[in-house]
Each structure stands twice: as C-alpha cells, then as structure tokens.
Design a protein around this motif. Structure first.
Motif, short mmCIF file in Angstrom:
data_model
loop_
_atom_site.label_atom_id
_atom_site.label_comp_id
_atom_site.label_asym_id
_atom_site.label_seq_id
_atom_site.Cartn_x
_atom_site.Cartn_y
_atom_site.Cartn_z
N UNK A 60 3.98 0.43 79.52
CA UNK A 60 2.59 0.11 79.82
C UNK A 60 2.23 0.14 81.30
N UNK A 61 3.22 0.05 82.17
CA UNK A 61 2.93 0.07 83.61
C UNK A 61 3.87 1.07 84.27
N UNK A 62 3.69 2.36 83.99
CA UNK A 62 4.63 3.36 84.51
C UNK A 62 4.75 3.36 86.02
N UNK A 63 3.69 2.94 86.72
CA UNK A 63 3.76 2.97 88.18
C UNK A 63 4.84 2.02 88.70
N UNK A 64 5.04 0.88 88.02
CA UNK A 64 6.09 -0.05 88.44
C UNK A 64 7.46 0.57 88.26
N UNK A 65 7.69 1.16 87.09
CA UNK A 65 8.98 1.79 86.82
C UNK A 65 9.22 2.95 87.77
N UNK A 66 8.16 3.75 88.03
CA UNK A 66 8.30 4.89 88.92
C UNK A 66 8.63 4.44 90.34
N UNK A 67 7.97 3.38 90.80
CA UNK A 67 8.23 2.87 92.14
C UNK A 67 9.66 2.36 92.26
N UNK A 68 10.10 1.62 91.27
CA UNK A 68 11.47 1.10 91.27
C UNK A 68 12.47 2.25 91.30
N UNK A 69 12.21 3.28 90.49
CA UNK A 69 13.11 4.44 90.47
C UNK A 69 13.14 5.14 91.81
N UNK A 70 11.98 5.29 92.44
CA UNK A 70 11.93 5.93 93.76
C UNK A 70 12.73 5.14 94.78
N UNK A 71 12.64 3.82 94.72
CA UNK A 71 13.40 2.98 95.65
C UNK A 71 14.89 3.13 95.41
N UNK A 72 15.31 3.11 94.15
CA UNK A 72 16.74 3.24 93.84
C UNK A 72 17.26 4.61 94.26
N UNK A 73 16.47 5.66 94.06
CA UNK A 73 16.89 7.00 94.48
C UNK A 73 17.03 7.07 96.01
N UNK A 74 16.07 6.47 96.71
CA UNK A 74 16.16 6.44 98.17
C UNK A 74 17.35 5.62 98.63
N UNK A 75 17.59 4.49 97.96
CA UNK A 75 18.72 3.63 98.32
C UNK A 75 20.04 4.37 98.15
#
Length: 266
Positions: A60-75
């Motif tokens: 329901x809130x894909x932007x949250x999941x997408x942001x978390x994924x982007x952070x983990x990929x950057x990390x």
C-alpha cells in the motif's frame, strides 16, 4: 467497529507514516485506544506484527519500501567500498541521493542499517542456496550440478557484482552486539536451510547418510566463503572456472551414497 478492526485500522495508519520496524505494540495500542496486550493478542509476537506491517507497506505504500531498498543498496556500495568503520550515514545518504534525515527515518543508527543490510544479504543467499542445492544434487550428473551451483555463487564476484567484501565486513563488524546477533541469526538460518535440503536428499538416498546434514551444510558454506576469501587475496591464483569442476568432483565423491545408502529403508 470491533476491537480487532480498530487495532488493524490503527496499524494500517501507522504503517502509512512510519517504518515498520519502528512501530511497537504500544504505538498501535495508543492509536487504537486499547491496551497493548490487546494488540499482542491479535498479532501474536512483535516479529509477527512487523512482518504484517512490512507487507502493508509493500502493498500500500510502495514509496516507503522503495526508499528503504534504495538506502540498503547504497549502504551495500558504501560499506563494501569504505568498510564498516570508515562509512557514515551521511555517505550512504549521498550515495542514495537522499538527505541524512531520510536515512535516519528508516534506520536509527549505522549499526541498525548495517544489521538490516546483513540480514537482507544473507536471507537472499539462503533462498538461492536452498533452491539450487536440491536440483544440483538430483541432476543426472550430480558433480556437474554441484559445479553449476558453485559457479553461480562465484559468477557475480568475477563480474564485479555482489560486493564480495561485504560479507567479510559483516564478520569484522560482528563485535558490535547488534550486528553480531543479526549475523549469527542469519548465518544460522543458512546452515539450517541447507541442512534441511541435505536431510531430505539423504532420506531419498541421493546423498550418503552417515554424515550429519548440519555438518555437511557447514562444510559447504565454509567452502564458498573460503574460496571467495582466497579470490579476494589472490584473484590470479583462484580462477573459479578451473577450480570449481575439480572441487565439485571431490565434493561429490564424499557425498554420493553407497549401495547400502541407496537401498536401505529410511
């Protein structure tokens, strides 16, 4: 509206505004106007509630999941490049193209982020290994199946993908209690998962039965990690396309069942 409906609605509202791993029983109880024990009764454990919340966010809130994924990929990129000690949340934020505050919204500290990254990577490894191990050893030529399985583990290393240094950063950083606990739990799940596949193959007579499956799983994981470490030290000496077929043949000679294994009742 029933108590359960109030609790679920409150949990959904919170999931729309906050990271799933920052939401507690008390938060949901306050939003629903109930005692926290009522929330626990409806969800079960804290972990079960967070799994449900994470699913709500993905659905329901894909932007949250997408942001978390982007952070983990950057990390993953930053920690592999600079190491745990040398990396900072500011550098992760810059790599992800975000503000430091956006990173802190999802992760409370560097160790929190690193632990989440550790769990994510080892969970992915577990999924891949358990899917491939059974088909490899059940193939018409098991030694070749093992070779394909091992080569798939090393292909991304040779292609410059997958950040092979990251696993060893996990080990180095395990002195941090939070990171160490996550690493032990995730690594244990890998051993248990592979052990479960091997136990099924033993019952089917595909793999010899006189060795404990958890010991075989430890050996298999040690082989993968050891070869990656050797490649990092001396990539000219460790050429996977040369060593993997020979190692797979030797490994299968130790795993293949005897006549007694193949015919004995389970």
């Amino acid at each position: 509206m029933t108590t359960r409906e109030r609790i679920m609605e409150a949990a959904r509202r919170l999931a729309a505004r906050h990271p799933f791993d920052r939401i507690s029983f008390a938060d949901v109880a306050k939003a629903a106007g109930v005692h926290w024990t009522a929330v626990r009764r409806h969800f079960g454990s804290k972990q079960e509630m967070r799994v449900w919340l994470a699913q709500q966010q993905e659905d329901n809130v894909p932007s949250l999941a997408d942001t978390r994924t982007r952070i983990l990929d950057a990390a993953a990129r930053v920690f592999a490049r600079l190491g745990y000690a040398g990396a900072s949340l500011e550098q992760v934020a810059a790599d992800a193209g975000m503000t430091k505050g956006a990173v802190y919204w999802h992760f409370s500290s560097k160790s929190d982020l690193f632990a989440a990254l550790c769990e994510k990577n080892l969970t992915q490894q577990l999924k891949m290994l358990t899917q491939q191990a059974g088909s490899a050893l059940n193939s018409a030529v098991p030694a070749q199946g093992l070779a394909r399985l091992l080569q798939s583990q090393f292909a991304c290393v040779e292609e410059g993908q997958g950040n092979p240094m990251l696993f060893f950063e996990f080990v180095t950083a395990s002195r941090d209690p939070a990171v160490g606990e996550v690493l032990r739990d995730a690594y244990g799940k890998i051993i248990d998962g592979v052990s479960g596949v091997l136990a099924q193959l033993q019952e089917s007579g595909v793999v010899k039965r006189d060795v404990a499956p958890d010991s075989l799983a430890v050996l298999f994981q040690a082989l993968i990690n050891g070869l990656i470490l050797g490649w990092l030290i001396d990539p000219d000496r460790i050429r996977f396309e040369q060593v993997v077929p020979e190692l797979s043949r030797v490994l299968w000679e130790g795993l293949q069942p005897s006549v007694d294994d193949a015919t004995a009742p389970v």
